[in-house]
Design an enzyme around this catalytic site. Structure first.
Site, PDB file in Angstrom:
ATOM      1  N   GLU A  90      16.516  91.022 114.918  1.00 32.22           N
ATOM      2  CA  GLU A  90      16.658  89.310 115.231  1.00 32.22           C
ATOM      3  C   GLU A  90      18.217  89.079 114.535  1.00 32.22           C
ATOM      4  O   GLU A  90      17.515  89.378 113.267  1.00 32.22           O
ATOM      5  CB  GLU A  90      16.452  88.403 115.461  1.00 32.22           C
ATOM      6  CG  GLU A  90      14.798  88.163 116.601  1.00 32.22           C
ATOM      7  CD  GLU A  90      13.320  87.867 115.943  1.00 32.22           C
ATOM      8  OE1 GLU A  90      12.512  87.812 116.681  1.00 32.22           O
ATOM      9  OE2 GLU A  90      13.339  86.994 115.224  1.00 32.22           O
ATOM     10  N   CYS A 103      21.297  84.729 109.604  1.00 32.53           N
ATOM     11  CA  CYS A 103      20.263  85.142 109.155  1.00 32.53           C
ATOM     12  C   CYS A 103      20.400  86.837 109.348  1.00 32.53           C
ATOM     13  O   CYS A 103      20.024  86.446 110.560  1.00 32.53           O
ATOM     14  CB  CYS A 103      18.773  83.786 109.101  1.00 32.53           C
ATOM     15  SG  CYS A 103      17.515  84.759 108.737  1.00 32.53           S
ATOM     16  N   CYS A 110       8.398  94.890 109.338  1.00 28.97           N
ATOM     17  CA  CYS A 110       8.206  94.899 107.840  1.00 28.97           C
ATOM     18  C   CYS A 110       6.407  95.027 107.678  1.00 28.97           C
ATOM     19  O   CYS A 110       5.492  94.925 108.041  1.00 28.97           O
ATOM     20  CB  CYS A 110       8.311  93.577 107.472  1.00 28.97           C
ATOM     21  SG  CYS A 110       7.997  92.602 105.975  1.00 28.97           S
ATOM     22  N   CYS A 114       2.451  89.662 105.023  1.00 25.36           N
ATOM     23  CA  CYS A 114       2.307  88.451 104.677  1.00 25.36           C
ATOM     24  C   CYS A 114       1.436  87.517 106.230  1.00 25.36           C
ATOM     25  O   CYS A 114       1.904  87.950 107.425  1.00 25.36           O
ATOM     26  CB  CYS A 114       3.673  87.674 104.404  1.00 25.36           C
ATOM     27  SG  CYS A 114       4.156  88.070 103.173  1.00 25.36           S
ATOM     28  N   CYS A 117       3.071  85.838 108.742  1.00 22.70           N
ATOM     29  CA  CYS A 117       4.637  85.333 108.599  1.00 22.70           C
ATOM     30  C   CYS A 117       4.768  86.629 110.248  1.00 22.70           C
ATOM     31  O   CYS A 117       3.885  87.250 110.373  1.00 22.70           O
ATOM     32  CB  CYS A 117       5.559  86.388 108.370  1.00 22.70           C
ATOM     33  SG  CYS A 117       7.003  87.279 108.451  1.00 22.70           S
ATOM     34  N   GLY A 160      12.242  91.678 107.678  1.00 28.22           N
ATOM     35  CA  GLY A 160      11.920  92.777 107.189  1.00 28.22           C
ATOM     36  C   GLY A 160      11.864  92.594 105.296  1.00 28.22           C
ATOM     37  O   GLY A 160      11.974  91.048 105.640  1.00 28.22           O
ATOM     38  N   GLU A 161      11.319  92.863 104.542  1.00 31.78           N
ATOM     39  CA  GLU A 161      11.335  92.679 102.889  1.00 31.78           C
ATOM     40  C   GLU A 161      12.972  94.001 102.701  1.00 31.78           C
ATOM     41  O   GLU A 161      12.903  95.103 102.373  1.00 31.78           O
ATOM     42  CB  GLU A 161      10.448  93.890 102.307  1.00 31.78           C
ATOM     43  CG  GLU A 161      10.647  93.974 100.956  1.00 31.78           C
ATOM     44  CD  GLU A 161      10.637  92.754 100.014  1.00 31.78           C
ATOM     45  OE1 GLU A 161      10.520  91.243 100.588  1.00 31.78           O
ATOM     46  OE2 GLU A 161      11.917  92.676  99.533  1.00 31.78           O
ATOM     47  N   SER A 192      15.897  87.117  99.636  1.00 26.89           N
ATOM     48  CA  SER A 192      14.819  86.695  99.804  1.00 26.89           C
ATOM     49  C   SER A 192      14.406  87.949  99.618  1.00 26.89           C
ATOM     50  O   SER A 192      14.228  88.621 100.450  1.00 26.89           O
ATOM     51  CB  SER A 192      14.445  85.881 101.316  1.00 26.89           C
ATOM     52  OG  SER A 192      13.702  85.592 100.428  1.00 26.89           O
ATOM     53  N   SER A 215       9.936  84.847  97.951  1.00 25.92           N
ATOM     54  CA  SER A 215       9.450  83.598  98.573  1.00 25.92           C
ATOM     55  C   SER A 215       7.699  83.834  97.562  1.00 25.92           C
ATOM     56  O   SER A 215       6.723  84.635  97.492  1.00 25.92           O
ATOM     57  CB  SER A 215       9.076  84.797  99.642  1.00 25.92           C
ATOM     58  OG  SER A 215      10.075  84.444 100.192  1.00 25.92           O
ATOM     59  N   LEU A 216       7.763  82.444  97.289  1.00 28.23           N
ATOM     60  CA  LEU A 216       6.532  82.121  96.115  1.00 28.23           C
ATOM     61  C   LEU A 216       5.109  81.997  96.955  1.00 28.23           C
ATOM     62  O   LEU A 216       4.060  82.358  96.951  1.00 28.23           O
ATOM     63  CB  LEU A 216       7.054  81.537  95.069  1.00 28.23           C
ATOM     64  CG  LEU A 216       5.953  81.091  94.173  1.00 28.23           C
ATOM     65  CD1 LEU A 216       4.971  82.556  93.123  1.00 28.23           C
ATOM     66  CD2 LEU A 216       6.852  79.846  93.094  1.00 28.23           C
ATOM     67  N   HIS A 217       5.143  80.954  97.725  1.00 28.38           N
ATOM     68  CA  HIS A 217       4.388  80.367  98.544  1.00 28.38           C
ATOM     69  C   HIS A 217       3.320  80.321  97.952  1.00 28.38           C
ATOM     70  O   HIS A 217       2.460  79.439  98.540  1.00 28.38           O
ATOM     71  CB  HIS A 217       4.100  80.935  99.880  1.00 28.38           C
ATOM     72  CG  HIS A 217       5.560  81.650 100.550  1.00 28.38           C
ATOM     73  ND1 HIS A 217       6.475  80.600 100.262  1.00 28.38           N
ATOM     74  CD2 HIS A 217       6.223  82.398 101.433  1.00 28.38           C
ATOM     75  CE1 HIS A 217       7.872  81.078 101.308  1.00 28.38           C
ATOM     76  NE2 HIS A 217       6.644  82.310 101.513  1.00 28.38           N
ATOM     77  N   ASN A 291       6.336  76.891 109.886  1.00 32.34           N
ATOM     78  CA  ASN A 291       6.843  76.734 111.667  1.00 32.34           C
ATOM     79  C   ASN A 291       5.464  77.739 112.044  1.00 32.34           C
ATOM     80  O   ASN A 291       5.641  78.660 112.010  1.00 32.34           O
ATOM     81  CB  ASN A 291       8.169  78.185 111.374  1.00 32.34           C
ATOM     82  CG  ASN A 291       8.365  77.590 112.355  1.00 32.34           C
ATOM     83  OD1 ASN A 291       8.400  77.190 113.737  1.00 32.34           O
ATOM     84  ND2 ASN A 291       9.943  77.498 112.151  1.00 32.34           N
ATOM     85  N   CYS A 334      11.393  83.890 111.351  1.00 25.69           N
ATOM     86  CA  CYS A 334      11.463  85.629 111.465  1.00 25.69           C
ATOM     87  C   CYS A 334      10.206  86.369 112.052  1.00 25.69           C
ATOM     88  O   CYS A 334       9.413  85.623 111.726  1.00 25.69           O
ATOM     89  CB  CYS A 334      10.791  86.922 109.723  1.00 25.69           C
ATOM     90  SG  CYS A 334      11.610  85.070 108.532  1.00 25.69           S
TER      91      CYS A 334
HETATM   92  N1  SAH Z   1      10.732  89.591 103.255  1.00 27.38           N
HETATM   93  C1  SAH Z   1      11.450  88.615 102.326  1.00 27.38           C
HETATM   94  C2  SAH Z   1      12.500  88.284 103.459  1.00 27.38           C
HETATM   95  C3  SAH Z   1      12.377  87.418 104.899  1.00 27.38           C
HETATM   96  S1  SAH Z   1      11.014  86.823 105.191  1.00 27.38           S
HETATM   97  C4  SAH Z   1      10.159  87.909 101.845  1.00 27.38           C
HETATM   98  O1  SAH Z   1       9.336  87.585 101.807  1.00 27.38           O
HETATM   99  O2  SAH Z   1      11.453  87.040 101.067  1.00 27.38           O
HETATM  100  C5  SAH Z   1      12.132  84.799 104.896  1.00 27.38           C
HETATM  101  C6  SAH Z   1      11.784  83.577 104.154  1.00 27.38           C
HETATM  102  O3  SAH Z   1      11.073  82.960 105.642  1.00 27.38           O
HETATM  103  C7  SAH Z   1      10.384  84.161 103.722  1.00 27.38           C
HETATM  104  O4  SAH Z   1      10.315  82.834 102.378  1.00 27.38           O
HETATM  105  C8  SAH Z   1       8.798  84.356 104.364  1.00 27.38           C
HETATM  106  O5  SAH Z   1       7.741  84.098 103.238  1.00 27.38           O
HETATM  107  C9  SAH Z   1       9.215  82.870 105.404  1.00 27.38           C
HETATM  108  N2  SAH Z   1       8.894  82.427 106.140  1.00 27.38           N
HETATM  109  C10 SAH Z   1       7.723  84.030 107.470  1.00 27.38           C
HETATM  110  N3  SAH Z   1       7.290  83.518 108.038  1.00 27.38           N
HETATM  111  C11 SAH Z   1       7.879  82.325 107.990  1.00 27.38           C
HETATM  112  C12 SAH Z   1       7.046  80.510 109.463  1.00 27.38           C
HETATM  113  N4  SAH Z   1       6.855  81.259 110.117  1.00 27.38           N
HETATM  114  N5  SAH Z   1       7.836  79.400 108.762  1.00 27.38           N
HETATM  115  C13 SAH Z   1       8.757  79.413 107.516  1.00 27.38           C
HETATM  116  N6  SAH Z   1       8.126  80.319 106.341  1.00 27.38           N
HETATM  117  C14 SAH Z   1       8.168  82.119 107.408  1.00 27.38           C
END
Ligand code: SAH
Length: 345
Positions: A90, A103, A110, A114, A117, A160-161, A192, A215-217, A291, A334
């Protein structure tokens, strides 16, 4: 036959040098591919016949197949591309008031795992090659040309990462940035990562001024371990050490992405803890309401919760933006579309 879109300018230049041709051919080809965006070597009218024949024998100019294009009410477009081996990826085109950003996906699936995701549900099938990343941008940029819109930013935040596909990623970034091609300024590109310390250090050494986002979260290891499996291998302290190194070496400010998930990481206490964790790091925080993903238990936050979290960071001197969601109605987070397509056949 290999895709010509796998080749950086430097690689094309050495290709021609090896054939005792002028390396200037590489400049011309980059212009044809990424400026004039031609679809056949015959259209490269300033090349000698022998060069055209050589290119035709050794390279293809195939595009990715467009499986479907979805448009959301807010104008976000999602392109579902089919690769030659049948895998789906995508690419998302987002319209902001400052311009259009794309994007980009870097892997089919991946492995980072996480839990919130959609991209990681089926693991990683394979990494994308350089051409598969370049073509996402080129093909969407052609769409933008057609509607007379400009491309302003690239975010490498699709499936993906990116730092897990390091060498291809760097070549891809060089192709985007090439001055006589797409010419996307490095400062308009953001990569990212979920936080791979060694790769972050390596990334600090590349010769491009692109932005890095983490991506700290989560404000602590306990919460991060729950939602990001990678944290068990590389806990927050190790990632932050790597980011400090990155900052010292590049002097570029880091962005922290923080998705707000109800009852997981979005309380006032979490905000206060986050302030303590990142204060003094000269960081910038991007808050993103989660999301929701079909089949996942996680819920997003209310507008009010998001505002409260935002104001705690803001009051404490952390530079923060609260990013609104894009393309919610077309599953633009994603991996959501790919997974739906795989599940529904
Ligand atoms: N692997 C990389 C890049 C891909 S994800 C990373 O982890 O940064 C891009 C961003 O979208 C990351 O911050 C990820 O945590 C976030 N993301 C994944 N699923 C999501 C969702 N359902 N809602 C909002 N952000 C999401």
């Amino acid at each position: 036959m290999e895709s010509i879109y796998n080749y950086t300018f430097d690689e094309l230049a050495s290709y021609f040098l090896n054939k005792k041709e002028k390396s200037f051919r590489a400049v011309q080809i980059m212009e044809w591919l990424y400026r004039k965006k031609v679809r056949s070597f015959k259209d490269m009218t300033n090349l000698k016949k022998e060069v055209i024949i050589d290119l035709e024998t050794n390279f293809n100019l195939d595009f990715l197949d467009v499986e479907e294009v979805y448009t959301s009410i807010d104008g976000t477009k999602k392109f579902l591309f089919k690769l030659k081996d049948g895998n789906l990826i995508e690419t998302v085109l987002m319209k902001h008031n400052y311009g259009n950003s794309i994007c980009v996906t870097t892997e089919v699936g991946c492995n980072m795992g996480c839990s919130f995701c959609a991209s990681t549900k089926l693991g990683m099938v394979r990494k994308l090659d350089v051409a598969e990343m370049v073509l996402q941008v080129l093909q969407v940029s052609i769409y933008l040309d057609e509607i007379k819109e400009k491309l302003s930013n690239i975010v490498v935040m699709g499936i993906g990462e990116p730092l897990d596909n390091f060498d291809n990623l760097i070549k891809f970034l060089h192709i985007l940035n090439y001055p006589k091609g797409l010419e996307i300024g490095a400062r308009h590109i953001t990569v990212s990562t979920c936080g791979l310390p060694n790769k972050i250090r390596e990334f600090a050494g590349i010769d491009l001024q692109v932005n890095l986002a983490l991506s700290l979260h989560a404000p602590n290891n306990e919460i991060r371990n729950q939602i990001m499996k990678i944290n068990k291998t590389y806990p927050i302290e190790e990632v932050i050490e790597a980011l400090k190194y990155y900052y010292e070496k590049t002097n570029r400010r880091i962005t922290f992405e923080y998705i707000l998930i109800d009852k997981v990481n979005a309380s006032k206490e979490n905000a206060i803890e986050l302030v303590k964790l990142i204060k003094g790091l000269n960081a910038y925080v991007n808050l993103i309401p989660y999301n929701e993903v079909e089949g996942n238990p996680y819920k997003t936050v209310s507008h009010q919760q998001a505002e409260e979290f935002f104001s705690i960071l803001n009051k404490n001197g952390i530079n923060t933006t609260l990013r609104m969601k894009h393309g919610d109605d077309i599953n633009a987070a994603c991996g959501q579309l790919r997974i739906r397509k795989i599940n529904n056949g």
